[in-house]
Design a protein around this motif. Structure first.
Motif, PDB file in Angstrom:
ATOM      1  N   SER A  72       0.837  -1.287  -0.049  1.00 25.32           N
ATOM      2  CA  SER A  72      -0.053  -0.028  -0.005  1.00 25.32           C
ATOM      3  C   SER A  72       0.928   1.148   0.077  1.00 25.32           C
ATOM      4  O   SER A  72       0.323   2.393  -0.522  1.00 25.32           O
ATOM      5  CB  SER A  72      -0.947   0.051   0.898  1.00 25.32           C
ATOM      6  N   THR A  73       1.960   1.153   0.458  1.00 23.04           N
ATOM      7  CA  THR A  73       2.926   2.291   0.283  1.00 23.04           C
ATOM      8  C   THR A  73       3.440   2.649  -1.132  1.00 23.04           C
ATOM      9  O   THR A  73       3.885   3.788  -1.429  1.00 23.04           O
ATOM     10  CB  THR A  73       4.151   2.155   1.173  1.00 23.04           C
ATOM     11  N   GLU A  74       3.379   1.466  -2.103  1.00 26.14           N
ATOM     12  CA  GLU A  74       3.450   1.697  -3.410  1.00 26.14           C
ATOM     13  C   GLU A  74       5.244   1.790  -3.717  1.00 26.14           C
ATOM     14  O   GLU A  74       5.719   1.114  -4.523  1.00 26.14           O
ATOM     15  CB  GLU A  74       2.878   2.624  -4.028  1.00 26.14           C
ATOM     16  N   VAL A  75       5.587   3.248  -3.191  1.00 28.79           N
ATOM     17  CA  VAL A  75       7.114   3.202  -3.583  1.00 28.79           C
ATOM     18  C   VAL A  75       8.091   3.080  -2.437  1.00 28.79           C
ATOM     19  O   VAL A  75       7.450   3.245  -1.445  1.00 28.79           O
ATOM     20  CB  VAL A  75       7.317   4.432  -4.387  1.00 28.79           C
ATOM     21  N   VAL A  76       9.274   2.791  -2.876  1.00 30.64           N
ATOM     22  CA  VAL A  76      10.070   2.493  -1.753  1.00 30.64           C
ATOM     23  C   VAL A  76      10.738   3.744  -1.633  1.00 30.64           C
ATOM     24  O   VAL A  76      11.514   4.166  -2.352  1.00 30.64           O
ATOM     25  CB  VAL A  76      11.238   1.489  -2.209  1.00 30.64           C
ATOM     26  N   ASN A  77      10.759   4.458  -0.306  1.00 33.67           N
ATOM     27  CA  ASN A  77      11.192   5.503   0.006  1.00 33.67           C
ATOM     28  C   ASN A  77      11.992   5.515   1.385  1.00 33.67           C
ATOM     29  O   ASN A  77      11.876   4.520   2.073  1.00 33.67           O
ATOM     30  CB  ASN A  77      10.372   6.880   0.201  1.00 33.67           C
ATOM     31  N   VAL A  79      14.938   4.514   2.524  1.00 36.58           N
ATOM     32  CA  VAL A  79      15.579   3.424   2.709  1.00 36.58           C
ATOM     33  C   VAL A  79      16.961   3.798   3.892  1.00 36.58           C
ATOM     34  O   VAL A  79      17.655   4.828   3.575  1.00 36.58           O
ATOM     35  CB  VAL A  79      16.295   2.873   1.464  1.00 36.58           C
ATOM     36  N   PRO A  80      16.893   3.171   4.690  1.00 40.12           N
ATOM     37  CA  PRO A  80      17.879   3.555   5.906  1.00 40.12           C
ATOM     38  C   PRO A  80      19.366   3.208   5.216  1.00 40.12           C
ATOM     39  O   PRO A  80      19.637   1.778   4.772  1.00 40.12           O
ATOM     40  CB  PRO A  80      17.655   2.674   7.042  1.00 40.12           C
ATOM     41  N   VAL A  81      20.352   4.068   5.148  1.00 35.56           N
ATOM     42  CA  VAL A  81      21.575   3.884   4.794  1.00 35.56           C
ATOM     43  C   VAL A  81      22.690   4.586   5.611  1.00 35.56           C
ATOM     44  O   VAL A  81      22.282   5.186   6.481  1.00 35.56           O
ATOM     45  CB  VAL A  81      21.851   4.570   3.417  1.00 35.56           C
ATOM     46  N   GLY A  82      24.103   4.022   5.261  1.00 37.36           N
ATOM     47  CA  GLY A  82      25.006   4.710   6.400  1.00 37.36           C
ATOM     48  C   GLY A  82      25.773   5.652   5.468  1.00 37.36           C
ATOM     49  O   GLY A  82      26.116   5.374   4.270  1.00 37.36           O
ATOM     50  N   ILE A  83      26.626   6.522   6.108  1.00 31.59           N
ATOM     51  CA  ILE A  83      27.434   7.451   5.601  1.00 31.59           C
ATOM     52  C   ILE A  83      28.600   7.288   6.460  1.00 31.59           C
ATOM     53  O   ILE A  83      28.618   7.648   7.613  1.00 31.59           O
ATOM     54  CB  ILE A  83      27.135   8.791   5.220  1.00 31.59           C
ATOM     55  N   ILE A  84      29.965   7.206   5.620  1.00 27.39           N
ATOM     56  CA  ILE A  84      31.174   7.181   6.453  1.00 27.39           C
ATOM     57  C   ILE A  84      31.960   8.228   6.108  1.00 27.39           C
ATOM     58  O   ILE A  84      32.516   8.182   4.866  1.00 27.39           O
ATOM     59  CB  ILE A  84      31.870   5.788   6.413  1.00 27.39           C
ATOM     60  N   ASP A  85      32.266   9.374   6.561  1.00 28.53           N
ATOM     61  CA  ASP A  85      32.705  10.486   6.165  1.00 28.53           C
ATOM     62  C   ASP A  85      34.083  10.572   6.950  1.00 28.53           C
ATOM     63  O   ASP A  85      34.524  11.095   7.937  1.00 28.53           O
ATOM     64  CB  ASP A  85      32.008  11.736   6.698  1.00 28.53           C
ATOM     65  N   PRO A 103      14.576  12.083  -0.472  1.00 29.58           N
ATOM     66  CA  PRO A 103      13.508  11.368  -0.038  1.00 29.58           C
ATOM     67  C   PRO A 103      13.691   9.763  -0.248  1.00 29.58           C
ATOM     68  O   PRO A 103      12.976   9.064   0.545  1.00 29.58           O
ATOM     69  CB  PRO A 103      12.412  11.941  -0.738  1.00 29.58           C
ATOM     70  N   GLN A 104      14.738   9.570  -1.013  1.00 30.75           N
ATOM     71  CA  GLN A 104      14.930   8.050  -1.125  1.00 30.75           C
ATOM     72  C   GLN A 104      15.588   7.431  -0.050  1.00 30.75           C
ATOM     73  O   GLN A 104      15.699   6.411   0.251  1.00 30.75           O
ATOM     74  CB  GLN A 104      15.593   7.823  -2.485  1.00 30.75           C
ATOM     75  N   LEU A 105      16.309   8.292   0.593  1.00 29.81           N
ATOM     76  CA  LEU A 105      17.390   7.802   1.645  1.00 29.81           C
ATOM     77  C   LEU A 105      16.841   8.218   3.044  1.00 29.81           C
ATOM     78  O   LEU A 105      16.422   9.290   3.125  1.00 29.81           O
ATOM     79  CB  LEU A 105      18.701   8.403   1.413  1.00 29.81           C
ATOM     80  N   ASP A 106      17.417   7.475   4.215  1.00 30.84           N
ATOM     81  CA  ASP A 106      17.341   7.773   5.562  1.00 30.84           C
ATOM     82  C   ASP A 106      18.759   7.505   6.016  1.00 30.84           C
ATOM     83  O   ASP A 106      19.203   6.539   6.385  1.00 30.84           O
ATOM     84  CB  ASP A 106      16.218   6.934   6.016  1.00 30.84           C
ATOM     85  N   THR A 107      19.466   8.745   6.190  1.00 32.14           N
ATOM     86  CA  THR A 107      20.950   8.686   6.685  1.00 32.14           C
ATOM     87  C   THR A 107      21.391   8.351   7.851  1.00 32.14           C
ATOM     88  O   THR A 107      20.620   8.853   8.905  1.00 32.14           O
ATOM     89  CB  THR A 107      21.722   9.860   5.765  1.00 32.14           C
ATOM     90  N   ASN A 108      22.263   7.610   8.349  1.00 26.25           N
ATOM     91  CA  ASN A 108      22.814   7.463   9.485  1.00 26.25           C
ATOM     92  C   ASN A 108      24.530   7.598   9.461  1.00 26.25           C
ATOM     93  O   ASN A 108      25.022   7.232   8.429  1.00 26.25           O
ATOM     94  CB  ASN A 108      22.529   6.035  10.077  1.00 26.25           C
ATOM     95  N   GLY A 165      19.667   7.094  -5.030  1.00 26.30           N
ATOM     96  CA  GLY A 165      19.797   8.092  -4.052  1.00 26.30           C
ATOM     97  C   GLY A 165      21.102   8.763  -3.878  1.00 26.30           C
ATOM     98  O   GLY A 165      21.012  10.195  -4.004  1.00 26.30           O
ATOM     99  N   PHE A 166      22.114   7.939  -3.610  1.00 24.45           N
ATOM    100  CA  PHE A 166      23.335   8.569  -3.294  1.00 24.45           C
ATOM    101  C   PHE A 166      24.064   9.115  -4.912  1.00 24.45           C
ATOM    102  O   PHE A 166      24.545  10.380  -4.722  1.00 24.45           O
ATOM    103  CB  PHE A 166      24.276   7.523  -3.091  1.00 24.45           C
ATOM    104  N   LEU A 167      23.561   8.600  -5.881  1.00 22.48           N
ATOM    105  CA  LEU A 167      24.024   9.100  -7.279  1.00 22.48           C
ATOM    106  C   LEU A 167      23.600  10.604  -7.578  1.00 22.48           C
ATOM    107  O   LEU A 167      24.204  11.495  -7.655  1.00 22.48           O
ATOM    108  CB  LEU A 167      23.677   8.281  -8.455  1.00 22.48           C
TER     109      LEU A 167
END
Lengths: 408, 449
Positions: A72-77, A79-85, A103-108, A165-167
């Motif tokens: 029912s959410t239809e699109v994938v948004n 998405v939990p991802v990690g960033i190593i800076d 909106p595609q990513l949920d960064t940690n 998302g990252f691209l």
């Protein structure tokens, strides 16, 4: 459970409490049974048999709500991802900011790669980006520089989201850098911005314009559900009749049965086209008349196959026992979720023995895409051919199996 | 010798005796009933191989697309060549009218069309952006996804080429031009299954899902047919005491009747003729029932343990997977199979009806793959549906399967799932025994269809 308790058995001790066993008075003369009589009798039997009614009518209605549920959410948004800076510069902070805004990513944030990979193993994140140290230095001094994006290839849809998302985030920052440099070199800023993509690609999704997952998968699966419930319930009813030695009838009688059983599925088909798809805002009704014509051919085809199965299995519960598992394999050879030309050649041929093979594509083309009947003529011919083939099989079984009641 | 031993065991009292007699009874039944035997042997074997075969061409290639080239310049030609060179695509035809394109899309001759506009060359030579349009049939999600990524990468390459050439013309060194075009490059890496191998992704996860469905159906039928045929009481008498000996004379009579294609006639109509009506309630012992049920499900358990080996042998990817990972996955899969047997049995026993048991089994197991979070990711599943997804054993097994076989995660990460499946299996087994005890105490409800 209470619904399984049959009517009081005390009525007549000679008749078993099972209501399925009551032999109706009309079982005398099979050979001259008329179409209409058989049609009406089948409807009566469907309504007096909870098992058949549940499979034929109630299950597909419940599935109409149940199957679209996870999508029912239809699109994938998000998405939990990690960033190593590892750079910790102004540039890297800009990249992190753009990625967080996607909106595609949920960064940690993660401190090192080991932490990130462990988070992937436990499904906490679906991928991560590494910004190497010295990135800003290299970019400013005009040297080749790059970041790494690592997605979890175990889950295709998530991986795609992570990469895209990252691209987008990095490309936007990169373009900004390019513009700044061009402007610094004296170029007019608007031209510089325009020229970041010499050949931009504009993607226009047709038909399923929102590219929803449910909108993609449910209209096809609906046809599969229609087929499986009609197949199993028909075979269950005919199998039960066989047990009671009521299976024999004239050719017109069989046509009456097929017409009655397909009528139920036709109604369910209309329910899917008119209600389920509408409720979930799937593309629908592009060629309504064509869709109804399709149902008019599809339902009897499946019901006929169900009759063949009934005479083959000859037992009430057998159809469910044998057919429950078959939905997934049938779906995968239909050519819808997996391109048909990718299948091994032998499967490319024998898959045409299954009604869903022409039916899923035909229904989607008519109802979701709006093709004309002429454009899906192959599907109609295939279904008509299958119907004729199944009916011949039915006649063969009818001829092989004794017509009389001598079994008693 | 073996026969003697079997005789001795059949005569043996106690729990081992119950197990052995029950397994013997079931062996005899399966030998006489080809449909039920095929559910244990041929159908799962054929299913595993069929699914693997369906995805034997592991990548999607040659998706047919069309091109409408309104420009016909040299760069437009290059674009068509690039598209043709991409292994995922094949240019089926060049179209000249929008009507022809639409018809081809609707007939599914092509799944997308790349439109190169009239002023394409002019825009490029005057350093203006020269957009290309991709119209794609998004109703076919798999096709559409692959076409979009492929065309994007083709156009990306083309665009970079045009841009770099432009910079070189302005006097920049080619190596410098590439950097200037894209100051921050991206290395895109797919961890695990880097080749986007659909056999690894779909086939390897669909096979356990199908075995799970089949195992639940067997779970429902194996005990359900005894209820339907009103034989459960006699089955219990036999496993408990060995009398009457259902593996010899009487079983022969029963099976002969069944072979006469009239199981139901024997239960409903002919019941009062050929059969001694059995409606004696029994006070069953839970431990005897447990061992009896284990014996009854012994052959399916054995067979599905073998199919599980086959499934994992196919699914374990070429690169070495640690033996401990394979073992953990195997234990998980066998537990899933056993849990499925017991769940099927529970659905049948709670409703006292084989038909209801099968209906519930089908309702729950057949769509479970859609809820398992493989094709449509778990995190995107709507919150309410997540509860349902969490309640399905398949969801947990597939999580373990992907973590161990594809992501090569340490075994410790997936052990909680193994423990959970073990606990669920044990609880389900006891529940099945308790429900069998209840069923034995209510002969008036036997025979439901």
């Amino acid at each position: 459970m209470s619904m399984l308790k049959k009517e009081p058995a005390s009525k007549d001790s000679a008749v078993p409490k099972d209501k399925l066993s009551n032999t109706p008075s009309d079982s005398k003369d099979y050979s001259s049974q008329s179409f209409l009589h058989s049609f009406v009798q089948t409807i009566k039997d469907v309504f007096s048999d909870k098992g058949v009614l549940l499979l034929l009518l109630i299950a597909p209605i419940i599935y109409g709500f149940f199957y679209p549920w996870p999508y029912s959410t239809e699109v994938v948004n998000h998405v939990p991802v990690g960033i190593i800076d590892k750079d910790n510069s102004n540039l890297s902070k800009t990249i992190v900011r753009y990625a967080s805004a996607s909106p595609q990513l949920d960064t940690n944030r993660f401190l090192n790669e080991q932490e990130a990979i462990e988070a992937i193993w436990s499904d906490d994140i679906a991928g991560y980006m590494i910004i190497p140290s010295g990135l800003e230095q290299q970019v400013l001094s005009g040297k080749a520089a790059s970041v790494s994006v690592l997605g979890n290839g175990g889950y295709f849809l998530l991986n795609k989201n992570v990469q895209m998302g990252f691209l987008q985030a990095v490309s936007t920052v990169s373009a900004g850098v390019e513009i700044k440099k061009s402007v610094a070199q004296g170029a007019y800023s608007a031209t510089a911005a325009a020229s970041t993509q010499a050949v931009p690609l504009k993607i226009i999704p047709l038909y399923n314009q929102t590219e929803g997952y449910g909108a993609y998968v449910v209209p096809a699966v609906a046809i599969l559900i229609l087929q499986q419930t009609l197949l199993m319930s028909t075979a269950m009813l005919i199998g039960t009749w066989y047990e009671q030695r009521r299976h024999a009838t004239s050719i017109r009688g069989w046509l009456g049965r097929i017409a009655a059983l397909s009528m139920f599925s036709f109604i369910i088909g209309c329910f899917y086209y008119g209600w389920t798809f509408e409720l979930h805002h799937y593309p629908r009704g592009q060629n309504m008349l064509g869709s109804l014509l399709f149902l008019l051919l599809f339902c009897p085809t499946v019901a006929t196959l169900g009759c063949v199965f009934g005479l083959w299995f000859r037992q009430r519960e057998r159809s469910m026992q044998i057919l429950i598992f078959s939905s997934l394999p049938m779906f995968f050879v239909s050519g819808y979720p997996w391109p048909a030309h990718q299948l091994p050649e032998f499967l490319q041929i024998i898959r045409w023995l299954i009604p869903t093979t022409p039916a899923i594509n035909t229904s989607v083309q008519l109802n979701q895409m709006g093709a004309s009947v002429a454009q899906v003529a192959t599907g109609f011919y295939a279904l008509a051919g299958l119907w004729a083939f199944y009916f011949m099989l039915l006649l063969l079984f009818r001829w092989r199996i004794p017509q009389s009641k001598t079994g008693y | 010798m073996r026969l003697n031993k079997q005789k001795r065991l059949s005569g043996q009292k106690g729990l081992i005796g119950a197990f052995v007699r029950s397994a013997g009874y079931e062996r005899r039944f399966l030998a006489k009933n080809p449909w039920d035997l095929s559910m244990v042997l041929w159908i799962p074997l054929a299913t595993v191989l069929l699914i693997w075969w369906i995805f034997s061409q592991i990548q999607i290639t040659d998706l047919p697309i069309g091109v409408m080239d309104k420009d016909r310049g040299p760069i437009a030609n290059t674009t068509v060549r690039y598209l043709e060179a991409n292994p995922n695509l094949t240019v089926r035809q060049l179209y000249h009218s929008p009507a022809a394109v639409e018809a081809a899309l609707l007939q599914r001759d092509i799944y997308a069309v790349v439109i190169i506009p009239e002023d394409f060359s002019r825009n490029i030579s005057s350093s203006k952006p020269a957009p290309i349009v991709l119209q794609v049939n998004a109703q076919y999600g798999t096709h559409s996804g692959i076409i979009q990524t492929s065309v994007q990468s083709v156009i990306g390459t083309l665009s970079a080429g045009v841009e770099i050439q432009r910079l070189v013309k302005q006097g920049m060194a080619p190596s410098q031009a590439a950097i200037a075009y894209s100051p921050i490059g991206i290395q895109r890496i797919s961890l695990f299954n880097a080749a986007t191998d659909y056999q690894q992704f779909l086939a390897s996860t669909v096979i356990p899902a199908l075995l799970h469905i089949l195992a639940m159906v067997i779970g429902a039928t194996t005990i359900g047919r005894e209820l339907r045929d009103k034989q459960i009481g006699r089955w219990y008498d036999f496993i408990e005491s060995g009398h009457p000996d259902l593996t010899s004379i009487e079983a022969n009579i029963k099976n002969d009747i069944e072979n006469d294609k009239t199981i139901a006639a024997s239960t409903s109509a002919a019941n009062n003729k050929t059969f001694i009506t059995d409606n004696k309630p029994r006070k069953a012992s839970i431990s005897v029932l447990l061992f009896g049920l284990l014996g009854k499900y012994f052959w399916p358990t054995l067979a599905y343990s073998l199919w599980s080996i086959l499934a994992l042998w196919l699914a374990a990817p070429q690169q070495a997977v640690a033996i401990s990972s394979i073992m953990a996955t195997y234990v998980g899969l066998v537990l899933l199979m056993m849990l499925s047997f017991w769940l099927g049995a529970i659905f049948t026993l709670t409703s006292f009806s084989l038909r209801m048991g099968l209906s519930s089994t089908g309702f729950i197991s057949a769509p479970s793959y859609a809820f398992a979070g493989v094709t449509f990711p778990y995190i995107a599943i709507s919150d309410s549906a997540k509860h349902w997804s969490d309640a399905l054993p398949l969801t947990h097994y597939l999580k373990l399967h992907i973590a161990q076989l594809q992501m090569q995660a340490p075994v410790a990460i997936s052990l909680p799932i193994v423990y959970g499946l073990t606990l669920a299996t044990v609880i389900a087994m006891f529940l099945a025994a308790l429900l069998s005890k209840r069923a034995l105490a209510h002969p008036e409800r036997w025979g439901a269809r």
